[in-house]
Design an enzyme around this catalytic site. Structure first.
Site, PDB file in Angstrom:
ATOM      1  N   PHE A  25       9.603  -7.922  -0.502  1.00  0.00           N
ATOM      2  CA  PHE A  25       9.397  -6.468  -0.471  1.00  0.00           C
ATOM      3  C   PHE A  25      10.704  -5.685  -0.409  1.00  0.00           C
ATOM      4  CE2 PHE A  25       9.828  -7.071   4.163  1.00  0.00           C
ATOM      5  CZ  PHE A  25      10.585  -5.954   4.496  1.00  0.00           C
ATOM      6  N   LYS A  47       5.515 -12.266 -10.250  1.00  0.00           N
ATOM      7  CA  LYS A  47       4.551 -11.973  -9.174  1.00  0.00           C
ATOM      8  C   LYS A  47       5.323 -11.189  -8.124  1.00  0.00           C
ATOM      9  CE  LYS A  47       3.221 -12.795  -5.487  1.00  0.00           C
ATOM     10  NZ  LYS A  47       3.296 -11.767  -4.421  1.00  0.00           N
ATOM     11  N   GLU A  68       3.343  -7.902  -2.830  1.00  0.00           N
ATOM     12  CA  GLU A  68       2.145  -7.042  -2.764  1.00  0.00           C
ATOM     13  C   GLU A  68       2.414  -5.796  -1.919  1.00  0.00           C
ATOM     14  OE1 GLU A  68       2.764  -9.905  -1.467  1.00  0.00           O
ATOM     15  OE2 GLU A  68       1.476 -10.441   0.226  1.00  0.00           O
ATOM     16  N   SER A 121      11.013 -15.057   2.713  1.00  0.00           N
ATOM     17  CA  SER A 121      11.342 -15.630   4.022  1.00  0.00           C
ATOM     18  C   SER A 121      11.480 -17.158   3.921  1.00  0.00           C
ATOM     19  CB  SER A 121      10.235 -15.273   5.018  1.00  0.00           C
ATOM     20  OG  SER A 121       9.008 -15.783   4.543  1.00  0.00           O
ATOM     21  N   CYS A 163      18.657  -9.317   3.386  1.00  0.00           N
ATOM     22  CA  CYS A 163      18.994 -10.694   3.734  1.00  0.00           C
ATOM     23  C   CYS A 163      20.492 -10.830   3.979  1.00  0.00           C
ATOM     24  CB  CYS A 163      18.574 -11.645   2.625  1.00  0.00           C
ATOM     25  SG  CYS A 163      19.565 -11.437   1.155  1.00  0.00           S
ATOM     26  N   GLU A 176      15.126 -14.226  12.708  1.00  0.00           N
ATOM     27  CA  GLU A 176      15.517 -13.125  11.828  1.00  0.00           C
ATOM     28  C   GLU A 176      14.740 -11.884  12.264  1.00  0.00           C
ATOM     29  OE1 GLU A 176      14.258 -13.382   7.674  1.00  0.00           O
ATOM     30  OE2 GLU A 176      16.087 -12.340   7.079  1.00  0.00           O
TER      31      GLU A 176
END
Ligand code: NAD
Length: 503
Positions: free
Chosen positions: A158, A182, A185, A235, A290, A393
């Protein structure tokens, strides 16, 4: 508790399969938020194995013709695409800010990092050139050629709705593969927009397909017999799952995972520049990067030199809604209410385990956007490496501070992390910088640079639990990932040819 409302008209969220935009009905849907308002702006259909199958079949059918399209023509698609993306730059950045919550400045910066990947893909005729050696043995010539793999897949997170998909499909397609994307979402709208623009640039039918959805789509892609390679960013637990399942099914996989990046501050570091860089590294994009600098390790007297100004800088960060044309804040919301609550509870765990919260953004209230998922910049001092907040994290606007006596201990603390994405040092000492560069266990290192994220021409080289695979995303490794080498050895039996030349 946030109050959730629905926008009066929800943005459509179709799939793009075989050159057609298809509305998907009869499946479960998950909400997409504008996190600045806590409002639902779209609903993503959870595409099923059947939709994935249609997308992969379309990409597989389009492959032979696309593979035989000369690289210069494939590059031209991306020259046109680059211009169209530039012409629609504001619209893309507004969509990123609306569904993700980044400030417009952050959306612009990251979208530009994406555009650089399109530019890199434009140089594919040069990137695909192999090697040759004449007369490898007497009368034998040898050459390498790089050929595409077939159907490649991109599964994206995301936090960079435009940039991360652009890390993948431009280079994959330019190398002659076809593709199934893909997107996350949580942020599908930017992906839909950038693929609509690719269609405008002249994308042939079936060469790229987009399936919105979540886990079911991913699992169908990981096991589909016609998928040859998978690029994943997200992740670490999911990256590991994607790597293990994909490779078990015979696919090439590059899977970028999560991170916990350390920034070592030496006592001789320039205070103002270090504070500016630390603040940007920790709180930029609300910490949802990240490559965020999530832990500062202050060496010796560095803490007393840097911390007062850093606390001041954190408190001065203006938080607010990012879906506004003017009066942009310095920092936007985090992605969902649940994510904000998780970050709050990690900060609380730090406090319970003995750390000190020296700047606390948990109480932030935004009067003109009361339902947004906001949190202010937060600094947690005296963090010890066994604490939960030191190990997990956080992915929010939180900077941990650890204190060490010397550089050796600082490197040792950073190297205890299970991750290995980025690490940075702030110092005026070449010796300290050299030592750090050599010994720190991370794939991307910054020297007086807080976010050493690599650009399109260099690979994004995470280590350890930040990456599963061999060939990284971007740069020449990206080209290697999206192609397979063929070595051709040639001998011609042409009796008498030599005699002709001798005459
Ligand atoms: P995520 O792992 O939750 O989701 C990533 C993708 O995987 C999404 O498309 C999602 O639909 C899918 N997915 C989620 N759970 C799944 C499951 N159980 N099985 C199959 N598929 C699943 O990640 P996120 O929250 O969207 O993104 C944030 C994470 O991404 C952070 O950990 C961040 O560090 C990481 N990230 C890494 C890099 C990098 O280059 N190393 C870059 C950006 C983000």
């Amino acid at each position: 508790m946030s109050h959730v409302t629905r926008h009066s008209s929800l943005s459509p969220c179709p799939a793009f399969i075989d050159g057609e935009w298809r509305e998907i009905s009869g499946v479960e849907k998950t909400p997409v938020y504008n996190p600045s308002r806590g409002e639902i702006i779209a609903e993503v259909p959870a595409c099923t194995k059947e939709h994935v199958d249609q997308a992969v079949e379309s990409a597989a059918a389009a492959f032979p013709k696309w593979r035989d399209t000369p690289p210069v023509e494939r590059a031209r698609l991306f020259f046109r695409y680059r211009q169209i993306v530039e012409d629609n730059f504001d619209k893309i950045c507004e969509t990123v800010s609306r569904e993700h919550g980044k400030t417009l400045a952050e959306s612009r910066g990251s979208t530009y990092r994406g555009i650089e990947n399109i530019e890199y893909a434009c140089s594919v005729p040069t990137l695909l050139m192999g090697d040759t050696l004449e007369n490898l043995a007497r009368g034998v010539d040898c050459e390498t050629i790089l050929q595409p793999l077939g159907v490649c897949v991109g599964i994206t997170p995301f936090n960079f709705p435009a940039m991360v998909p652009m890390w993948m499909f431009p280079l994959a397609l330019a190398c002659g593969n076809t593709f199934v994307l893909k997107p996350s979402e949580k942020v599908p709208l930017t992906a839909l927009l950038i693929i609509e623009l690719l269609e405008k640039a002249g994308l042939p039918k079936g060469v790229l397909n987009l399936v919105p959805g979540g886990r079911e789509c991913v699992d169908a892609l990981l096991t589909h017999p016609k998928v040859k390679a998978l690029s994943f960013v997200g992740s670490s637990p999911v990256a590991k799952h994607v790597y293990e399942t994909g490779t078990r099914h015979g696919k090439r996989v590059q899977a970028n995972g999560g991170a916990k990046n350390y920034i070592v501050v030496m006592p001789d570091a320039d205070v103002k520049r270090t504070v500016d860089a630390l603040s940007t590294a920790a709180f930029g994009c609300a910490g949802e990067r990240c490559m965020a600098g999530s832990t500062a390790i202050a060496v010796g007297k560095a803490a007393e030199r840097v911390l007062p100004a850093l606390i001041e800088a954190a408190r001065a960060i203006k938080v607010g809604p990012t879906d506004v044309a003017t009066a942009q804040p310095d920092m936007g919301p985090v992605i969902t209410a649940q994510h904000r609550d998780r970050v709050f509870s990690l900060v609380e765990s730090g406090s319970k385990e003995g750390a000190k919260i020296i700047a606390d953004g948990r109480g932030v209230k935004i009067s003109d956007a009361p339902n947004g998922f906001f949190m202010g910049a937060t600094i947690v001092d005296q963090v010890q490496d066994e604490m939960t907040i030191a190990r997990e994290e956080v992915f929010g606007p939180v900077l941990n501070v650890m204190r060490m006596d010397d550089l050796d201990h600082a490197i040792e603390a950073a190297n205890k992390s299970a991750y290995g994405n980025g690490a940075a040092i702030f110092t005026n000492s070449g010796k300290a910088a050299r030592e750090f560069k050599n010994r720190v266990k991370a794939g991307m290192v910054g020297i007086n640079i807080g976010v050493p994220a690599t650009m399109a021409m260099f690979p994004f080289t995470g280590w350890d639990e930040s990456f599963y695979g061999d060939l990284h995303i971007q740069g020449k490794e990206g080209v290697q990932f999206y192609t397979q080498q063929k070595v051709v050895s040639t001998r011609w039996f042409a009796e008498g040819v030599g005699d002709v030349w001798k005459k």
